[in-house]
Design an enzyme around this catalytic site. Structure first.
Site, PDB file in Angstrom:
ATOM      1  N   LYS A  53       1.089  -1.219   0.286  1.00 59.11           N
ATOM      2  CA  LYS A  53      -0.666  -0.087  -0.126  1.00 59.11           C
ATOM      3  C   LYS A  53       0.926   1.048   0.345  1.00 59.11           C
ATOM      4  O   LYS A  53       0.600   2.226  -0.320  1.00 59.11           O
ATOM      5  CB  LYS A  53      -0.884  -0.039   1.152  1.00 59.11           C
ATOM      6  CG  LYS A  53      -2.460  -0.869   0.849  1.00 59.11           C
ATOM      7  CD  LYS A  53      -3.235  -1.328   2.477  1.00 59.11           C
ATOM      8  CE  LYS A  53      -3.821  -2.365   2.313  1.00 59.11           C
ATOM      9  NZ  LYS A  53      -4.507  -2.672   3.180  1.00 59.11           N
ATOM     10  N   GLN A  97      -4.613  -1.339   9.502  1.00 58.93           N
ATOM     11  CA  GLN A  97      -4.168  -2.906   8.938  1.00 58.93           C
ATOM     12  C   GLN A  97      -4.834  -4.049   9.944  1.00 58.93           C
ATOM     13  O   GLN A  97      -4.940  -4.234  11.050  1.00 58.93           O
ATOM     14  CB  GLN A  97      -2.712  -3.194   8.495  1.00 58.93           C
ATOM     15  CG  GLN A  97      -2.668  -4.332   7.795  1.00 58.93           C
ATOM     16  CD  GLN A  97      -3.122  -4.723   6.377  1.00 58.93           C
ATOM     17  OE1 GLN A  97      -3.508  -3.627   5.505  1.00 58.93           O
ATOM     18  NE2 GLN A  97      -3.911  -5.663   6.206  1.00 58.93           N
ATOM     19  N   ASP A 120     -11.392   3.095   3.927  1.00 55.94           N
ATOM     20  CA  ASP A 120     -11.541   1.849   3.866  1.00 55.94           C
ATOM     21  C   ASP A 120     -13.121   1.555   4.562  1.00 55.94           C
ATOM     22  O   ASP A 120     -13.508   0.289   3.642  1.00 55.94           O
ATOM     23  CB  ASP A 120     -10.625   0.483   5.768  1.00 55.94           C
ATOM     24  CG  ASP A 120      -9.765  -0.198   5.153  1.00 55.94           C
ATOM     25  OD1 ASP A 120      -9.341  -0.116   3.855  1.00 55.94           O
ATOM     26  OD2 ASP A 120      -9.190  -0.394   5.655  1.00 55.94           O
TER      27      ASP A 120
END
Ligand code: NDP
Length: 284
Positions: A53, A97, A120
């Site tokens: 990422k 994460q 997200d």
């Protein structure tokens, strides 16, 4: 029949080329989009995802910051970092994460992220907005899967879609997006009776299970579009999906490979959401 491969690297590159226009636009206003990634613990797969990422951000001209915490960190330290990033105008997206270590309340951590930086799309508010059909940010993995349909001209209206997996981050939002797109959606999970019978009805089959090669060719309707979200590491170190690609590709009309399918598209849509957030901040 051999299925057409839905190539996530190629589609990702195509979409990312289009992002250049957006970063240039933002730069003209003195804005560089910024993403902060928080990783707690030493999980090897998570470390790879975070590295990918961060690298993707650099290639797309997006500023990124990485915060690593030991697995035994006090949750308050992570909450404090999120609060700091929420207030930082250089940061337009914050990603924690998953999975988090067991002593964390993952839901509380996600809720601590400011709604306008939740790229997200995992906060309850964002999930509710997605359900109502006006998402603030679409969760990146199902968003990436939807881009495959769009790019390949695969019509969803009236189609039978089966999503195997009901997680909050993949299965549920995937089902919601397919339903909003006009498909008739069935969601299967570990308690589903006769999974094969459900899969065989699917014009669109999405596997998000986390079980290597569980969906075999005899579970795929001839001509179905197969999206394989799974990322599993085999004992020999190789990656594979939840679908037995080698056999299923002879039955499906379109299929995503693993690696090189949904994975790169997830990262691409994370970049897209971060850019979108920066654009919104500019006009707010
Ligand atoms: P979860 O473990 O959270 O969910 C797995 C789902 O599969 C659950 O709903 C579970 O059912 C269901 N399931 C498990 N076993 C069976 C079975 N035998 N039959 C039917 N359903 C079953 O996983 P995630 O959704 O987070 O991830 C799924 C996969 O996708 C993983 O391999 C993950 O690594 C990968 N992934 C890939 C991404 C990418 O970018 N390509 C991004 C995110 C995830 P139940 O709810 O009943 O337990």
């Amino acid at each position: 029949m051999t299925a057409q491969i839905l190539d996530g690297n190629a589609l990702g590159q195509k979409l990312r080329a289009g992002f250049k226009f957006k970063t240039d636009e933002l730069a003209a206003h003195g804005v560089r989009p910024g993403l902060a990634v928080i990783l707690v613990g030493e999980d090897a797969a998570s470390q790879v995802y975070v590295r990918n990422k961060v690298n993707a951000c650099a290639q797309a001209g997006i500023h990124s910051e990485k915060y690593l915490f030991a697995s035994d960190v006090a949750p308050q330290e992570v909450f404090d970092k999120i609060a700091e990033l929420n207030a930082d105008p250089k940061i337009h997206g914050i990603l924690v994460q998953l999975p988090l270590p067991k002593h964390f309340d993952a839901e509380a951590v996600l809720e601590a992220i400011a709604a306008e930086k939740d790229v997200d799309g995992f906060r309850a508010e964002n999930v509710g907005a997605l359900m109502q059909g006006h998402p603030c940010f679409i969760p990146c993995t199902p968003y990436g899967a939807m881009k495959f349909f769009e790019d390949a001209g695969i019509r969803l209206k009236g189609k039978e879609a089966v999503v195997v997996g009901r997680s909050n981050i993949v299965g549920k939002p995937m089902a919601m997006l397919l339903m909003h797109a006009g498909a008739t959606v069935t969601v299967c999970h570990s308690q589903t009776q006769d999974l094969k019978a459900h899969c065989l009805r699917a014009d669109i089959l999405v596997a998000a299970i986390g079980r290597p090669k569980m969906i075999t060719a005899d579970m795929v309707k001839p001509g179905a579009v197969v999206i394989d979200v799974g990322i599993n590491r085999l004992p020999d170190g190789k990656l594979c999906g939840d679908v037995d690609f080698e056999s299923a590709k002879h039955v499906a009309s379109f299929i995503t490979p693993v690696p090189g399918g949904v994975g790169p598209m997830t990262i691409t849509m994370l970049l897209a959401n971060t850019l979108e957030s920066a654009e919104r901040a500019l006009t707010a």
